[in-house]
Design a protein around this motif. Structure first.
Motif, PDB file in Angstrom:
ATOM      1  N   MET A   1       0.825  -1.194   0.000  1.00  0.00           N
ATOM      2  CA  MET A   1       0.000   0.000   0.000  1.00  0.00           C
ATOM      3  C   MET A   1       0.863   1.249   0.000  1.00  0.00           C
ATOM      4  SD  MET A   1      -1.214   0.363   3.950  1.00  0.00           S
ATOM      5  CE  MET A   1      -1.433   2.113   3.764  1.00  0.00           C
ATOM      6  N   VAL A   3       0.315   5.567  -1.061  1.00  0.00           N
ATOM      7  CA  VAL A   3       0.092   6.775  -1.849  1.00  0.00           C
ATOM      8  C   VAL A   3       1.044   7.804  -1.271  1.00  0.00           C
ATOM      9  CG1 VAL A   3      -1.517   8.578  -2.537  1.00  0.00           C
ATOM     10  CG2 VAL A   3      -2.286   6.238  -2.410  1.00  0.00           C
ATOM     11  N   LYS A  28      -9.029   8.058  -7.618  1.00  0.00           N
ATOM     12  CA  LYS A  28      -8.826   7.650  -6.231  1.00  0.00           C
ATOM     13  C   LYS A  28      -7.446   7.033  -6.082  1.00  0.00           C
ATOM     14  CE  LYS A  28     -13.701   6.722  -5.580  1.00  0.00           C
ATOM     15  NZ  LYS A  28     -13.956   8.064  -5.059  1.00  0.00           N
ATOM     16  N   GLY A  29      -6.767   7.422  -5.025  1.00  0.00           N
ATOM     17  CA  GLY A  29      -5.489   6.791  -4.730  1.00  0.00           C
ATOM     18  C   GLY A  29      -5.698   5.328  -4.421  1.00  0.00           C
ATOM     19  N   ILE A  30      -4.870   4.447  -5.005  1.00  0.00           N
ATOM     20  CA  ILE A  30      -5.046   3.033  -4.678  1.00  0.00           C
ATOM     21  C   ILE A  30      -3.834   2.502  -3.943  1.00  0.00           C
ATOM     22  CG2 ILE A  30      -6.751   2.462  -6.436  1.00  0.00           C
ATOM     23  CD1 ILE A  30      -4.651   1.368  -8.193  1.00  0.00           C
ATOM     24  N   ALA A  31      -4.118   1.571  -3.052  1.00  0.00           N
ATOM     25  CA  ALA A  31      -3.104   1.039  -2.151  1.00  0.00           C
ATOM     26  C   ALA A  31      -2.462  -0.158  -2.810  1.00  0.00           C
ATOM     27  CB  ALA A  31      -3.781   0.652  -0.839  1.00  0.00           C
ATOM     28  N   GLU A  32      -1.608   0.105  -3.788  1.00  0.00           N
ATOM     29  CA  GLU A  32      -1.007  -0.989  -4.543  1.00  0.00           C
ATOM     30  C   GLU A  32       0.403  -0.604  -4.943  1.00  0.00           C
ATOM     31  OE1 GLU A  32      -2.745  -2.893  -8.433  1.00  0.00           O
ATOM     32  OE2 GLU A  32      -3.711  -3.562  -6.599  1.00  0.00           O
TER      33      GLU A  32
END
Lengths: 321, 321
Positions: A1, A3, A28-32
């Motif tokens: 995760m 950002v 949207k910010g993604i946790a990847e």
């Protein structure tokens, strides 16, 4: 995760105005990913990922990575396509970072692959190797044989605090690899980091290969060895021969291994296990205080090395005669 | 940003099997909201958000929040619709947490709203108030007048370490509010937390109101006061009268304020500023070591309180005669 970089509306709008991908409906910010900042982007034209490259990716390498993804996607491989801006370039800047927009791929990364997943992965890996053959650029593997002794040098003094005897085991293994490392194997573009989080499935079909930021030019069979390590061991450390058989059969159905590659497979498995053991060991010993990301266990790969040292030939990985 | 709870593939599949929303094509943790864990979910039927409720949301309040969102969405308000599972219930459990699937709303939260945004927001707020009028449940506002003295009690001894004189200023303001707090105003469902991050726009139109987890039963005009505080001050602390005019005109075009509400507006602005000053102050003084989330500045609301103390009537907020 992760950002890491916040993008303001104004910056995003300014950046997207340089592309021809419609009006933004949502982001949207993604946790990847732990290396980069990723936003999911929905526009009137479709779904995309906006990636901002953080410090760990060298900017000078980006033309190689982006060019490769465009090459592979255009060959029909299921991988993200970096979208060109109105100047015909995939690379821009936003919030002070190099940034790209890539197409969004559906699919789910499986955490515990079955033999069926391993078979599909093997096929996708071979397709990647074939599709990359006429890609014009190259990039040496910065984490192969020559890098391992210097990497170990960063960790050697403290290695035994992680596991008794680790320093000595590693010294001996490095000496062996230095002698035994194969030369002249069929070479081309390899992914070099095809762990389960970088492969998307829909059902048991591969729907996407992602994260090409370790891709380089090296022996195809070394990539196979990385995948045997990453996909075919169980959580208790045992090697699952059925998964090995599936992965190798899946690969060979698309690109048969040469006799030389088959012979080299055990030493390549040792080398690729060494590569991940060493980078994990260095990370493990250098966790900044208050770090968010738990480092991965280097001993998982020390145990895999132990397994590979007892392998005599590729049949023990599941290669059909 | 927050993904607190990791959901395994098996858990997700098991949970989704209790819904009738098609096959999952993709899911990604999204960095949104500090209270809950959110996943973006793409299925063959559409796009959804999977929310796992973390500790700060009381489970006993969820039937109110979810019922309210379903009520409002069914009335045509642009808010997320909690999807019922096959048992006809919106609330399930996954990874040990209460969990829901809500519809995905396009739109972008603007960080610096223009007067046009404020006007649209005012209209959307009034629509929310009207749409909630026949909702059957109610929930007292746990963060209104009666809560402020106890909240201040948690922070009083240290308040002057944040700003000289803050303790005395707050004591005096609380005494004033206790005396002057209006009674008998038109009451119903209010959002109670309609900050800019909880309102999505496409262009200058409101496309979604989200995050109903402070919604409660209270005076409509108190919600208007919260929005004047949240939307109409500039970053330098000045009140933007043009934005106030737009917000109030947008509201009144849908639901005209009564004479009593108009008269109460200055004290409601002071009360709502007090509410956010106090919760921020308590959070500010209780940041756990190593916390990820930077607490919001209580003094922003102390300064807004100072402004409101000098307001004589609603025209100074932009109310047209």
């Amino acid at each position: 995760m992760a950002v890491y970089t916040e993008v303001s509306d104004e910056e995003l709008e300014g950046f997207l105005a340089t592309y021809d991908i419609g009006t933004v409906l949502s982001y949207k910010g993604i946790a990847e990913g732990v290396e980069n900042t990723n936003y999911f982007l929905h526009t009137t034209e479709g779904s995309y990922i906006l990636t901002l490259y953080e410090k760990r990716v060298r900017e000078a390498d980006l033309p190689f990575f982006l060019g490769l993804m465009q090459h592979l996607a255009n060959k029909g491989l299921n991988c993200p396509l970096p979208v060109n801006n109105r100047q015909g370039q995939p690379l821009g800047r936003v919030a002070g970072r190099p940034a790209v927009i890539i197409t969004f791929l559906d699919g789910i990364a499986v955490r515990r692959p079955t033999a069926k997943h391993c078979g599909a992965l093997g096929g996708a890996l071979a397709q990647l190797h074939l599709a990359g053959q006429d890609f014009a650029m190259d990039r040496p593997n910065a984490l192969s044989l020559d890098a391992w002794a210097p990497l170990f040098g960063l960790a050697e003094a403290q290695a035994d605090t992680v596991s008794g005897g680790l320093a000595e085991r590693t010294r001996r293994e490095l000496a062996y690899l230095q002698d035994a490392w194969p030369k002249g194997l069929p070479t081309g573009i390899i992914h070099a980091d095809l762990f389960t989080d970088n492969v998307f499935f829909i059902g048991s079909e591969v729907s996407g290969l992602i994260d090409f930021y370790f891709a380089c030019t090296d022996a195809f069979a070394y990539d196979v060895a990385i995948c045997l390590n990453a996909w075919c061991f169980e959580q208790d450390g045992s090697f699952n021969l059925t998964k090995g058989q599936a992965l190798l059969a899946g690969y060979q159905a698309v690109r048969p291994l040469t006799a030389q590659e088959i012979e080299a497979l055990p030493v390549l498995c040792r080398g690729s296990a060494m590569r991940f053991m060493l980078t994990r060991l260095v990370d493990w010993l250098n966790v900044p205080p208050g770090a968010l990301v738990k480092p991965k266990d280097p001993l998982e790969y020390d145990r895999k090395l132990h397994f590979h040292r007892h392998v005599r030939n590729a049949r023990e990985y599941g290669l059909e005669a």
